[in-house]
Design a protein around this motif. Structure first.
Motif, PDB file in Angstrom:
ATOM      1  N   UNK A 109       9.121  25.994  -1.018  1.00  0.00           N
ATOM      2  CA  UNK A 109       7.963  25.208  -1.300  1.00  0.00           C
ATOM      3  C   UNK A 109       7.086  25.174  -0.380  1.00  0.00           C
ATOM      4  N   UNK A 110       5.779  25.604  -0.793  1.00  0.00           N
ATOM      5  CA  UNK A 110       4.758  25.785  -0.541  1.00  0.00           C
ATOM      6  C   UNK A 110       4.021  24.830   0.372  1.00  0.00           C
ATOM      7  N   UNK A 111       3.353  24.176   1.414  1.00  0.00           N
ATOM      8  CA  UNK A 111       2.746  22.841   2.026  1.00  0.00           C
ATOM      9  C   UNK A 111       0.992  23.143   2.114  1.00  0.00           C
ATOM     10  N   UNK A 112       0.564  21.883   1.262  1.00  0.00           N
ATOM     11  CA  UNK A 112      -0.781  22.295   1.129  1.00  0.00           C
ATOM     12  C   UNK A 112      -1.996  20.247   1.962  1.00  0.00           C
TER      13      UNK A 112
ATOM     14  N   UNK B 260       6.489  28.601  -8.546  1.00  0.00           N
ATOM     15  CA  UNK B 260       6.926  28.770  -6.867  1.00  0.00           C
ATOM     16  C   UNK B 260       6.747  27.086  -7.578  1.00  0.00           C
ATOM     17  N   UNK B 261       7.092  25.956  -6.018  1.00  0.00           N
ATOM     18  CA  UNK B 261       7.056  24.771  -6.770  1.00  0.00           C
ATOM     19  C   UNK B 261       6.546  23.892  -5.231  1.00  0.00           C
ATOM     20  N   UNK B 262       5.497  23.291  -5.024  1.00  0.00           N
ATOM     21  CA  UNK B 262       4.597  23.387  -3.949  1.00  0.00           C
ATOM     22  C   UNK B 262       4.180  21.491  -3.628  1.00  0.00           C
ATOM     23  N   UNK B 263       3.534  21.265  -2.889  1.00  0.00           N
ATOM     24  CA  UNK B 263       3.233  19.743  -1.973  1.00  0.00           C
ATOM     25  C   UNK B 263       2.420  19.552  -1.166  1.00  0.00           C
TER      26      UNK B 263
ATOM     27  N   UNK C 130       0.536  -1.120  -0.178  1.00  0.00           N
ATOM     28  CA  UNK C 130      -0.280   0.343   0.048  1.00  0.00           C
ATOM     29  C   UNK C 130       0.820   1.257  -0.018  1.00  0.00           C
ATOM     30  N   UNK C 131       0.343   2.447  -0.359  1.00  0.00           N
ATOM     31  CA  UNK C 131       0.899   3.412  -0.796  1.00  0.00           C
ATOM     32  C   UNK C 131       1.048   4.327   0.805  1.00  0.00           C
ATOM     33  N   UNK C 132       2.248   4.459   1.891  1.00  0.00           N
ATOM     34  CA  UNK C 132       1.725   4.900   2.912  1.00  0.00           C
ATOM     35  C   UNK C 132       1.764   6.085   2.682  1.00  0.00           C
ATOM     36  N   UNK C 133       2.932   6.716   1.571  1.00  0.00           N
ATOM     37  CA  UNK C 133       3.204   8.546   1.207  1.00  0.00           C
ATOM     38  C   UNK C 133       2.019   8.525  -0.071  1.00  0.00           C
ATOM     39  N   UNK C 134       1.154   9.445  -0.079  1.00  0.00           N
ATOM     40  CA  UNK C 134       0.937   9.624  -1.683  1.00  0.00           C
ATOM     41  C   UNK C 134       0.569  11.635  -1.698  1.00  0.00           C
ATOM     42  N   UNK C 135       1.917  12.304  -2.264  1.00  0.00           N
ATOM     43  CA  UNK C 135       1.686  13.054  -2.563  1.00  0.00           C
ATOM     44  C   UNK C 135       2.053  14.258  -3.709  1.00  0.00           C
ATOM     45  N   UNK C 136       1.706  14.970  -4.193  1.00  0.00           N
ATOM     46  CA  UNK C 136       2.075  15.674  -5.425  1.00  0.00           C
ATOM     47  C   UNK C 136       2.813  16.807  -4.769  1.00  0.00           C
ATOM     48  N   UNK C 137       3.793  16.631  -6.042  1.00  0.00           N
ATOM     49  CA  UNK C 137       4.964  18.070  -6.179  1.00  0.00           C
ATOM     50  C   UNK C 137       4.358  18.330  -7.289  1.00  0.00           C
ATOM     51  N   UNK C 138       4.826  19.952  -7.710  1.00  0.00           N
ATOM     52  CA  UNK C 138       4.001  20.687  -8.060  1.00  0.00           C
ATOM     53  C   UNK C 138       4.967  22.524  -9.195  1.00  0.00           C
ATOM     54  N   UNK C 139       5.256  22.455  -9.801  1.00  0.00           N
ATOM     55  CA  UNK C 139       5.920  22.961  -9.933  1.00  0.00           C
ATOM     56  C   UNK C 139       5.341  24.102 -10.777  1.00  0.00           C
ATOM     57  N   UNK C 140       5.048  25.434 -11.155  1.00  0.00           N
ATOM     58  CA  UNK C 140       4.417  26.476 -11.743  1.00  0.00           C
ATOM     59  C   UNK C 140       6.147  27.229 -12.674  1.00  0.00           C
ATOM     60  N   UNK C 141       6.324  26.755 -13.794  1.00  0.00           N
ATOM     61  CA  UNK C 141       6.801  28.053 -14.030  1.00  0.00           C
ATOM     62  C   UNK C 141       6.811  29.187 -14.674  1.00  0.00           C
ATOM     63  N   UNK C 142       5.502  29.640 -14.185  1.00  0.00           N
ATOM     64  CA  UNK C 142       4.986  30.549 -14.924  1.00  0.00           C
ATOM     65  C   UNK C 142       4.980  31.558 -13.473  1.00  0.00           C
ATOM     66  N   UNK C 143       4.834  31.016 -12.037  1.00  0.00           N
ATOM     67  CA  UNK C 143       4.874  31.810 -11.090  1.00  0.00           C
ATOM     68  C   UNK C 143       5.990  31.567 -10.585  1.00  0.00           C
TER      69      UNK C 143
END
Length: 376
Positions: free
Chosen positions: A249-252, A60-63, A45-58
């Protein structure tokens, strides 16, 4: 899939017809930590599920963490249908393709690739970058030193305060859930918070490297992961990241605070999300889509409470309108009945019956009690 553009926004329709939010300026990579203990040679099972997002316009990198106990709709897969289940079951049931489809179905988001790492290889990656800097509370340090979360007894020597954890210690830290975090988060909320802490520490470590060393490190780490991203794509993403001069890196976390309830389904303890509201929070965080009315960044819980109150008010007004319509319909029915009676009386008078004794019927209207309560 098929891509369609609508006023600068790109939508992606996958094989199951899900309408997914895609922004050509945003790269979304699914990060997975697999717990394969007790699974033999099969998938864990996936004990960790995250989405790393990189916005080339703004720039920013977000997790984004998606909590593993989130109750989600499991889509039909390879001709079979499935009951709703925890998010972390999707990969175990049908591999990465089912997990892609599950996230698409529930959160309307397109992913550009995934990176999966097992426990042992996670430790190797942390060691390859020279460890990560983490701050422990006194309770966390005591707990890690007296339990087997740090699997190697010789590494059970962590202390209160900020220190560099090696791979074995960092993995143990990521898995703890029975002790509150430094910012007082408990259970699985604490575990996902610790996972973000470690991912942020990895980011902080990597951003200090010069481009050459970073490329060498990334190539080394690719040996420890399973992915559908090619080396060429990794190089492109790395080049883009370096060009953005990313410094934080911003987090949510999903489900968002105030947008879920804790419950039990078929004996499982689960988090039951309000999908519409969580999609709004997620898409605002990653893409900058407008939040629903009443939701402001940094005050999501208050905003969601505002939305809920507004929905209840709308439901109350709809119920009042429905009751009013029923009343008008009954008035109309009674009025028709009165007219019919008068017509019959008039006919009798033409037949020689005195009309002076005619009495018109006065309809009695019974108004129901309005119930404005609504359940969400």
């Amino acid at each position: 899939g098929i891509r369609l553009n609508d006023n600068g926004k790109t939508y992606y329709f996958n094989s199951n017809g899900f309408n997914l939010n895609v922004d050509d300026n945003v790269i979304n990579i699914l990060l997975l930590g697999e717990e394969a203990i007790g699974s033999g040679v099969g998938r864990g099972r996936t004990d960790m599920v995250m989405i790393a997002s990189m916005n080339v316009k703004n720039h920013t990198v977000k997790l984004t963490s998606i909590m593993r106990d989130t109750l989600v709709q499991i889509p039909e897969f390879q001709g079979k249908t499935y009951l709703d289940n925890k998010l972390n079951s999707a990969y175990e049931i049908g591999g990465i393709q089912m997990l892609y489809e599950t996230i698409a179905k529930n959160f309307d988001i397109h992913l550009d690739g995934y990176v999966l790492v097992g426990f042992d290889d996670f430790e190797k990656i942390i060691d390859a970058i020279g460890g990560v800097e983490v701050t422990l509370s006194a309770k966390e340090a005591r707990y890690l030193n007296r339990t087997n979360y740090i699997s190697n007894p010789s590494n059970r020597n962590v202390v209160e305060g900020t220190q560099t954890l090696n791979g074995n210690q960092a993995l143990g830290f990521c898995r703890v859930r029975h002790v509150a975090t430094v910012d007082d988060q408990h259970y699985d909320y604490g575990r996902t918070s610790r996972q973000r802490v470690v991912l942020n520490a990895i980011f902080d470590k990597c951003k200090k490297l010069n481009p050459t060393d970073l490329v060498l490190l990334m190539n080394d780490c690719l040996n420890y992961v399973t992915t559908d991203i090619t080396k060429e794509q990794f190089s492109n993403y790395l080049e883009i990241g370096l060009s953005l001069n990313l410094d934080k890196m911003d987090n949510c976390r999903i489900p968002a605070e105030g947008a879920y309830t804790e419950g039990s389904v078929r004996g499982m303890s689960v988090l039951i999300p309000d999908l519409d509201r969580n999609i709004s929070v997620l898409h605002n965080f990653i893409f900058g889509d407008p939040l629903p009315e009443g939701v402001e960044e940094g005050t999501i819980k208050d905003g969601l409470d505002h939305i809920n109150a507004k929905k209840e008010e709308e439901a109350r007004k709809e119920e009042e309108a429905r009751q009013q319509q029923m009343l008008e319909n009954q008035n109309s029915t009674n009025a028709n009945g009165t007219n019919s009676t008068n017509t019959m009386n008039n006919t009798s008078s033409y037949n020689g019956t005195s009309s002076s004794n005619d009495t018109g019927n006065s309809g009695t209207i019974s108004s129901g009690t309005s119930s404005s309560g609504s359940t969400w």
